[in-house]
Scaffold this motif. Structure first.
Motif, PDB file in Angstrom:
ATOM      1  N   ARG A  15      22.542-117.741  -9.404  1.00  0.00           N
ATOM      2  CA  ARG A  15      23.413-118.705 -10.091  1.00  0.00           C
ATOM      3  C   ARG A  15      23.065-118.790 -11.576  1.00  0.00           C
ATOM      4  O   ARG A  15      23.951-118.920 -12.425  1.00  0.00           O
ATOM      5  N   VAL A  16      21.765-118.731 -11.877  1.00  0.00           N
ATOM      6  CA  VAL A  16      21.343-118.766 -13.284  1.00  0.00           C
ATOM      7  C   VAL A  16      21.890-117.552 -14.039  1.00  0.00           C
ATOM      8  O   VAL A  16      22.405-117.672 -15.156  1.00  0.00           O
ATOM      9  N   VAL A  17      21.794-116.376 -13.410  1.00  0.00           N
ATOM     10  CA  VAL A  17      22.312-115.157 -14.040  1.00  0.00           C
ATOM     11  C   VAL A  17      23.814-115.275 -14.276  1.00  0.00           C
ATOM     12  O   VAL A  17      24.328-114.912 -15.351  1.00  0.00           O
ATOM     13  N   ALA A  18      24.553-115.786 -13.292  1.00  0.00           N
ATOM     14  CA  ALA A  18      25.997-115.948 -13.434  1.00  0.00           C
ATOM     15  C   ALA A  18      26.326-116.957 -14.530  1.00  0.00           C
ATOM     16  O   ALA A  18      27.254-116.749 -15.319  1.00  0.00           O
ATOM     17  N   ASP A  19      25.556-118.056 -14.588  1.00  0.00           N
ATOM     18  CA  ASP A  19      25.793-119.056 -15.636  1.00  0.00           C
ATOM     19  C   ASP A  19      25.562-118.462 -17.020  1.00  0.00           C
ATOM     20  O   ASP A  19      26.324-118.733 -17.963  1.00  0.00           O
ATOM     21  N   GLU A  20      24.524-117.647 -17.154  1.00  0.00           N
ATOM     22  CA  GLU A  20      24.252-117.011 -18.447  1.00  0.00           C
ATOM     23  C   GLU A  20      25.393-116.078 -18.843  1.00  0.00           C
ATOM     24  O   GLU A  20      25.785-116.016 -20.020  1.00  0.00           O
ATOM     25  N   ALA A  21      25.937-115.362 -17.865  1.00  0.00           N
ATOM     26  CA  ALA A  21      27.059-114.460 -18.148  1.00  0.00           C
ATOM     27  C   ALA A  21      28.297-115.241 -18.571  1.00  0.00           C
ATOM     28  O   ALA A  21      29.022-114.834 -19.484  1.00  0.00           O
ATOM     29  N   ARG A  22      28.544-116.390 -17.920  1.00  0.00           N
ATOM     30  CA  ARG A  22      29.695-117.222 -18.298  1.00  0.00           C
ATOM     31  C   ARG A  22      29.549-117.723 -19.731  1.00  0.00           C
ATOM     32  O   ARG A  22      30.516-117.739 -20.505  1.00  0.00           O
ATOM     33  N   VAL A  23      28.344-118.164 -20.090  1.00  0.00           N
ATOM     34  CA  VAL A  23      28.103-118.629 -21.461  1.00  0.00           C
ATOM     35  C   VAL A  23      28.352-117.505 -22.459  1.00  0.00           C
ATOM     36  O   VAL A  23      28.965-117.706 -23.514  1.00  0.00           O
ATOM     37  N   ALA A  24      27.893-116.305 -22.112  1.00  0.00           N
ATOM     38  CA  ALA A  24      28.087-115.159 -22.995  1.00  0.00           C
ATOM     39  C   ALA A  24      29.566-114.829 -23.160  1.00  0.00           C
ATOM     40  O   ALA A  24      30.040-114.561 -24.268  1.00  0.00           O
ATOM     41  N   LEU A  25      30.315-114.857 -22.054  1.00  0.00           N
ATOM     42  CA  LEU A  25      31.749-114.579 -22.124  1.00  0.00           C
ATOM     43  C   LEU A  25      32.472-115.591 -22.994  1.00  0.00           C
ATOM     44  O   LEU A  25      33.358-115.244 -23.786  1.00  0.00           O
ATOM     45  N   GLU A  26      32.103-116.852 -22.852  1.00  0.00           N
ATOM     46  CA  GLU A  26      32.747-117.897 -23.648  1.00  0.00           C
ATOM     47  C   GLU A  26      32.421-117.734 -25.130  1.00  0.00           C
ATOM     48  O   GLU A  26      33.259-118.010 -25.995  1.00  0.00           O
TER      49      GLU A  26
END
Length: 253
Positions: A15-26
């Motif tokens: 979940r942490v990895v996915a959250d980091e990816a979402r932040v990067a995409l935004e």
């Protein structure tokens, strides 16, 4: 730690990895894709190499489809926890164990720059050029004096058939503009159903045959300008084109 405890930790890490990816995409939403990769890879600010690699792969696919990287913008994307990547770690004396790395399932949406801007409501409508033939929709909006040679070229383009739909490109509404200059060079402004459509080269080859080989060579040369704004819609199909599509089984317009 129990097996259940280990699984809970891994899920949390994913979940942490996915959250980091979402932040990067935004952080790169709305940026040209090439600049987005540089930002994610080199900074300044927070970087995210995994998302940069996903965009790199998307750009490679776009290039294979004939879409230049510098024409694309990061329009959005998603990231969800995914299964761990499991690898073998070999130690001394033949001993080995497993390494689990949390991952995220990341997808990136790239769009042509003009199309992305249009969706957020800030792109101006493309200007019409005088002395041209335009699509039926444009012709209905303004009175344009047709250029006789441009009309001849446009008529010839009825012989160019979309290999997927089996209907000519004029009735499909793909031909948006035709201009023929004093040197006999035709500039054809065209679109397709999608910017990702891989048929641009196929269409250009057919147009080359129709304009330069068949019909006695109507023009001295030609250029196709591919445009994606405004986007093609089924409403752009002419009445004749609709009849042809119905005849081969299409019903949803």
């Amino acid at each position: 730690m129990t097996t259940m405890g280990i699984l809970a930790v891994r899920e949390q890490q994913a979940r942490v990895v996915a959250d980091e990816a979402r932040v990067a995409l935004e952080a790169v939403r709305g940026l040209p894709a090439v600049k987005a990769v540089a930002k994610l890879r080199l900074g300044p600010g927070r970087t995210c190499e995994p998302v940069a690699r996903v965009i790199d792969k998307a750009l490679a696919r776009a290039d294979a489809a004939g879409i230049a990287a510098d024409q694309l913008v990061v329009a959005g994307g998603s990231a969800e926890p995914a299964e761990d990547i499991v690898r073998v770690r070999r130690k001394a004396h033949g001993i080995a164990d497993w390494i689990s790395s949390p991952t995220a399932d990341v997808s990136v949406e790239l769009q042509p720059a003009g199309l992305y801007v249009t969706q957020v409501g800030t792109a101006p409508a493309p200007p019409d050029r005088p002395g041209t033939t335009a699509s039926p929709q444009a012709s209905a909006q303004q009175d344009v004096t047709p250029n006789p040679m441009a009309e001849t070229v446009r008529e010839a383009l009825y012989e160019v058939i979309d290999p997927d739909l089996g209907v000519n490109i004029v009735d499909l509404g793909f031909v948006r503009d035709v201009v023929v200059d004093d040197n006999g060079v035709a500039t054809i402004t065209m679109t397709l159903t999608s910017a990702a459509c891989p048929l641009t080269e196929v269409m250009e080859d057919q147009i080359r045959t129709v304009l330069l080989t068949d019909n006695g060579g109507l023009v001295s040369d030609f250029l196709v300008e591919w445009v994606w704004v405004p986007t093609w819609r089924p409403a752009d199909i002419s009445a004749e084109g609709r009849e042809q599509l119905r005849a081969i089984g299409f019903t949803n317009f």
